[in-house]
Scaffold this motif. Structure first.
Motif, PDB file in Angstrom:
ATOM      1  N   THR A  94       0.873  -1.171   0.000  1.00 13.68           N
ATOM      2  CA  THR A  94       0.000   0.000   0.000  1.00 13.68           C
ATOM      3  C   THR A  94       0.909   1.220   0.000  1.00 13.68           C
ATOM      4  N   LEU A  95       0.331   2.397  -0.251  1.00  8.55           N
ATOM      5  CA  LEU A  95       1.139   3.618  -0.251  1.00  8.55           C
ATOM      6  C   LEU A  95       1.849   3.818   1.074  1.00  8.55           C
ATOM      7  N   ARG A  96       1.221   3.370   2.149  1.00  5.88           N
ATOM      8  CA  ARG A  96       1.790   3.631   3.470  1.00  5.88           C
ATOM      9  C   ARG A  96       2.982   2.734   3.816  1.00  5.88           C
ATOM     10  N   ASP A  97       3.394   1.905   2.867  1.00  3.27           N
ATOM     11  CA  ASP A  97       4.681   1.227   3.034  1.00  3.27           C
ATOM     12  C   ASP A  97       5.831   2.189   2.784  1.00  3.27           C
ATOM     13  N   LEU A  98       5.513   3.375   2.307  1.00  2.00           N
ATOM     14  CA  LEU A  98       6.490   4.452   2.148  1.00  2.00           C
ATOM     15  C   LEU A  98       6.187   5.547   3.168  1.00  2.00           C
ATOM     16  N   SER A  99       7.195   6.296   3.528  1.00  2.00           N
ATOM     17  CA  SER A  99       6.944   7.533   4.270  1.00  2.00           C
ATOM     18  C   SER A  99       6.532   8.603   3.264  1.00  2.00           C
ATOM     19  N   SER A 100       5.970   9.695   3.746  1.00  6.25           N
ATOM     20  CA  SER A 100       5.592  10.790   2.846  1.00  6.25           C
ATOM     21  C   SER A 100       6.815  11.332   2.116  1.00  6.25           C
ATOM     22  N   LEU A 101       7.940  11.377   2.802  1.00  8.31           N
ATOM     23  CA  LEU A 101       9.184  11.858   2.184  1.00  8.31           C
ATOM     24  C   LEU A 101       9.651  10.899   1.100  1.00  8.31           C
ATOM     25  N   GLU A 102       9.584   9.596   1.369  1.00 10.59           N
ATOM     26  CA  GLU A 102       9.980   8.607   0.354  1.00 10.59           C
ATOM     27  C   GLU A 102       9.067   8.657  -0.855  1.00 10.59           C
ATOM     28  N   LEU A 103       7.771   8.832  -0.599  1.00 13.53           N
ATOM     29  CA  LEU A 103       6.818   8.935  -1.701  1.00 13.53           C
ATOM     30  C   LEU A 103       7.156  10.128  -2.583  1.00 13.53           C
ATOM     31  N   GLN A 104       7.461  11.260  -1.982  1.00 16.16           N
ATOM     32  CA  GLN A 104       7.815  12.445  -2.778  1.00 16.16           C
ATOM     33  C   GLN A 104       9.108  12.224  -3.547  1.00 16.16           C
ATOM     34  N   ARG A 105      10.065  11.550  -2.935  1.00 16.42           N
ATOM     35  CA  ARG A 105      11.326  11.239  -3.623  1.00 16.42           C
ATOM     36  C   ARG A 105      11.072  10.382  -4.857  1.00 16.42           C
ATOM     37  N   ILE A 106      10.194   9.409  -4.731  1.00 16.64           N
ATOM     38  CA  ILE A 106       9.883   8.529  -5.861  1.00 16.64           C
ATOM     39  C   ILE A 106       9.189   9.316  -6.977  1.00 16.64           C
ATOM     40  N   LEU A 107       8.291  10.226  -6.628  1.00 14.13           N
ATOM     41  CA  LEU A 107       7.619  11.042  -7.634  1.00 14.13           C
ATOM     42  C   LEU A 107       8.613  11.943  -8.367  1.00 14.13           C
ATOM     43  N   ASP A 108       9.530  12.540  -7.620  1.00 16.03           N
ATOM     44  CA  ASP A 108      10.548  13.390  -8.243  1.00 16.03           C
ATOM     45  C   ASP A 108      11.460  12.560  -9.147  1.00 16.03           C
ATOM     46  N   ARG A 109      11.822  11.385  -8.677  1.00 13.90           N
ATOM     47  CA  ARG A 109      12.685  10.506  -9.463  1.00 13.90           C
ATOM     48  C   ARG A 109      11.967  10.020 -10.720  1.00 13.90           C
ATOM     49  N   ALA A 110      10.672   9.779 -10.625  1.00 18.25           N
ATOM     50  CA  ALA A 110       9.895   9.361 -11.792  1.00 18.25           C
ATOM     51  C   ALA A 110       9.950  10.415 -12.888  1.00 18.25           C
ATOM     52  N   GLN A 111       9.849  11.682 -12.514  1.00 11.98           N
ATOM     53  CA  GLN A 111       9.932  12.753 -13.502  1.00 11.98           C
ATOM     54  C   GLN A 111      11.325  12.792 -14.140  1.00 11.98           C
ATOM     55  N   GLU A 112      12.342  12.554 -13.320  1.00  8.92           N
ATOM     56  CA  GLU A 112      13.720  12.537 -13.841  1.00  8.92           C
ATOM     57  C   GLU A 112      13.912  11.370 -14.816  1.00  8.92           C
ATOM     58  N   LEU A 113      13.413  10.195 -14.444  1.00  6.80           N
ATOM     59  CA  LEU A 113      13.528   9.030 -15.319  1.00  6.80           C
ATOM     60  C   LEU A 113      12.747   9.224 -16.619  1.00  6.80           C
ATOM     61  N   LYS A 114      11.637   9.939 -16.541  1.00  3.70           N
ATOM     62  CA  LYS A 114      10.850  10.233 -17.745  1.00  3.70           C
ATOM     63  C   LYS A 114      11.652  11.116 -18.695  1.00  3.70           C
ATOM     64  N   ARG A 115      12.288  12.152 -18.144  1.00  2.00           N
ATOM     65  CA  ARG A 115      13.113  13.026 -18.988  1.00  2.00           C
ATOM     66  C   ARG A 115      14.244  12.243 -19.640  1.00  2.00           C
ATOM     67  N   MET A 116      14.867  11.344 -18.879  1.00  2.00           N
ATOM     68  CA  MET A 116      15.962  10.528 -19.419  1.00  2.00           C
ATOM     69  C   MET A 116      15.477   9.633 -20.555  1.00  2.00           C
ATOM     70  N   GLN A 117      14.315   8.993 -20.344  1.00  2.19           N
ATOM     71  CA  GLN A 117      13.792   8.088 -21.367  1.00  2.19           C
ATOM     72  C   GLN A 117      13.396   8.844 -22.622  1.00  2.19           C
ATOM     73  N   HIS A 118      12.815  10.028 -22.447  1.00  3.73           N
ATOM     74  CA  HIS A 118      12.390  10.840 -23.589  1.00  3.73           C
ATOM     75  C   HIS A 118      13.582  11.396 -24.361  1.00  3.73           C
ATOM     76  N   SER A 119      14.726  11.535 -23.696  1.00  3.64           N
ATOM     77  CA  SER A 119      15.932  12.017 -24.381  1.00  3.64           C
ATOM     78  C   SER A 119      16.812  10.866 -24.864  1.00  3.64           C
ATOM     79  N   ASN A 120      16.267   9.637 -24.791  1.00  2.29           N
ATOM     80  CA  ASN A 120      16.972   8.428 -25.263  1.00  2.29           C
ATOM     81  C   ASN A 120      18.258   8.149 -24.483  1.00  2.29           C
ATOM     82  N   THR A 121      18.287   8.581 -23.220  1.00  6.29           N
ATOM     83  CA  THR A 121      19.421   8.266 -22.356  1.00  6.29           C
ATOM     84  C   THR A 121      19.342   6.809 -21.917  1.00  6.29           C
ATOM     85  N   VAL A 122      20.398   6.059 -22.167  1.00  2.50           N
ATOM     86  CA  VAL A 122      20.444   4.655 -21.749  1.00  2.50           C
ATOM     87  C   VAL A 122      20.894   4.591 -20.297  1.00  2.50           C
ATOM     88  N   TYR A 123      20.073   3.985 -19.465  1.00  4.34           N
ATOM     89  CA  TYR A 123      20.360   3.878 -18.035  1.00  4.34           C
ATOM     90  C   TYR A 123      19.958   2.468 -17.603  1.00  4.34           C
TER      91      TYR A 123
END
Length: 306
Positions: free
Chosen positions: A8-37
């Motif tokens: 469930t969402l509560r397996d994360l802390s609110s801070l961890e959840l926000q970190r994952i959301l921020d990281r998701a946006q970063e990974l999206k930018r990388m994928q859209h720019s064809n960055t291999v990771y």
């Protein structure tokens, strides 16, 4: 460090959840720019499906492949899970050969039992009670279009189902107000509401929830396993369609989301997916990026444990 799961969402802390959301946006930018990771070359994701899916399967399988790993699709037809092998036994064996497991099933107790006997992280891809992966995508989508959801008002229109339950948890964790509109008898169960009375209101009219909303969200009237109730639900939910008229009650820049698949002419009007404030296609794509961020988080947390 204890093994981390995402049931469930509560397996994360609110801070961890926000970190994952921020990281998701970063990974999206990388994928859209064809960055291999590819930090997880050689890692294998097991995907156990007792409920069918389009977006869940594609997003998880594509995500682990983009990370350099591989995925194995497991259905009850292909494994002993469908022939009565105890979940506890399956969990011990499956997790001994894989690095991470995603399960999409019916009873929430199934993922809880599997996780308790698993030696690798387990992700809830959907149960009858919760759909936390979809909430990651929804929260990411709101953030990338409107910024922080803290202090905003979200209107959930329709069944008090697994999506609604996860929105209740998200409201508590992310600090937004949730207004739920459901027909009488279809409200969320009291056990999901009682803990979060401070951030959730329940209405029996869609219009009451939609007023001044910053986000309106809905789902199908009959979920998987409820098909025999379709006609009954059509009658009960007839005044709970999300349409242009309902959107006019919300803020002018109110977003509209739907986790899909959508039934035009039922829970949404014929052209609602094309509404100027609909972000449904971004929401669907963000399943990929949000779940990549989640898998990265869990796999790295497991490495810390080792």
């Amino acid at each position: 460090m204890a093994l981390r799961h995402f049931l469930t969402l509560r397996d994360l802390s609110s801070l961890e959840l926000q970190r994952i959301l921020d990281r998701a946006q970063e990974l999206k930018r990388m994928q859209h720019s064809n960055t291999v990771y590819q930090p997880f070359a050689g890692k294998v994701l097991g995907m156990i499906f007792e409920k069918s899916s389009t977006r869940t399967r594609i997003s998880f399988e594509a995500g682990i492949c983009q990370f350099g790993g591989n995925a194995i699709f497991l259905s009850p037809r292909d494994t002993q899970l469908g022939r009565g092998e105890p979940i506890e036994d399956s969990a011990r064996v499956i997790s001994s050969m894989l690095d991470i497991v995603m399960i999409r099933t019916f009873g929430h107790d199934i993922v809880e039992r599997f996780a308790s006997y698993s030696t690798v992280p387990v992700i809830n891809g959907l149960t009858d009670d919760h759909h936390p992966c979809q909430l990651l995508a929804d929260l990411q989508t709101f953030q990338e279009h409107r910024g922080s959801i803290e202090g905003k008002t979200v209107a959930w229109i329709g069944d008090g189902n697994n999506m609604c339950n996860s929105y209740i948890e998200a409201a508590h964790m992310m600090g937004f107000k949730l207004k739920i509109a459901s027909p009488e008898g279809y409200e969320p169960q009291a056990r999901f509401l009682s803990e979060f009375a401070d951030c959730v209101e329940v209405f029996n009219k869609a219009e009451d929830a939609a007023v001044n909303a910053d986000l309106i969200v809905t789902d199908v009237w009959a979920s998987m396993g409820q098909e025999e109730e379709q006609k009954l639900r059509e009658k009960a939910f007839s005044d709970f369609q999300v349409n242009e008229k309902l959107m006019d009650l919300a803020h002018p820049d109110c977003l509209f989301m739907h986790c899909l698949p959508a039934h035009r002419g039922e829970e949404i009007s014929e052209h609602m997916l094309d509404h100027k404030n609909a972000v449904v296609w971004d929401e669907a794509e963000n399943r990929l990026h949000a779940q990549k961020a989640l898998m990265e988080f869990l796999l790295n947390e497991n490495l810390k444990k080792d």
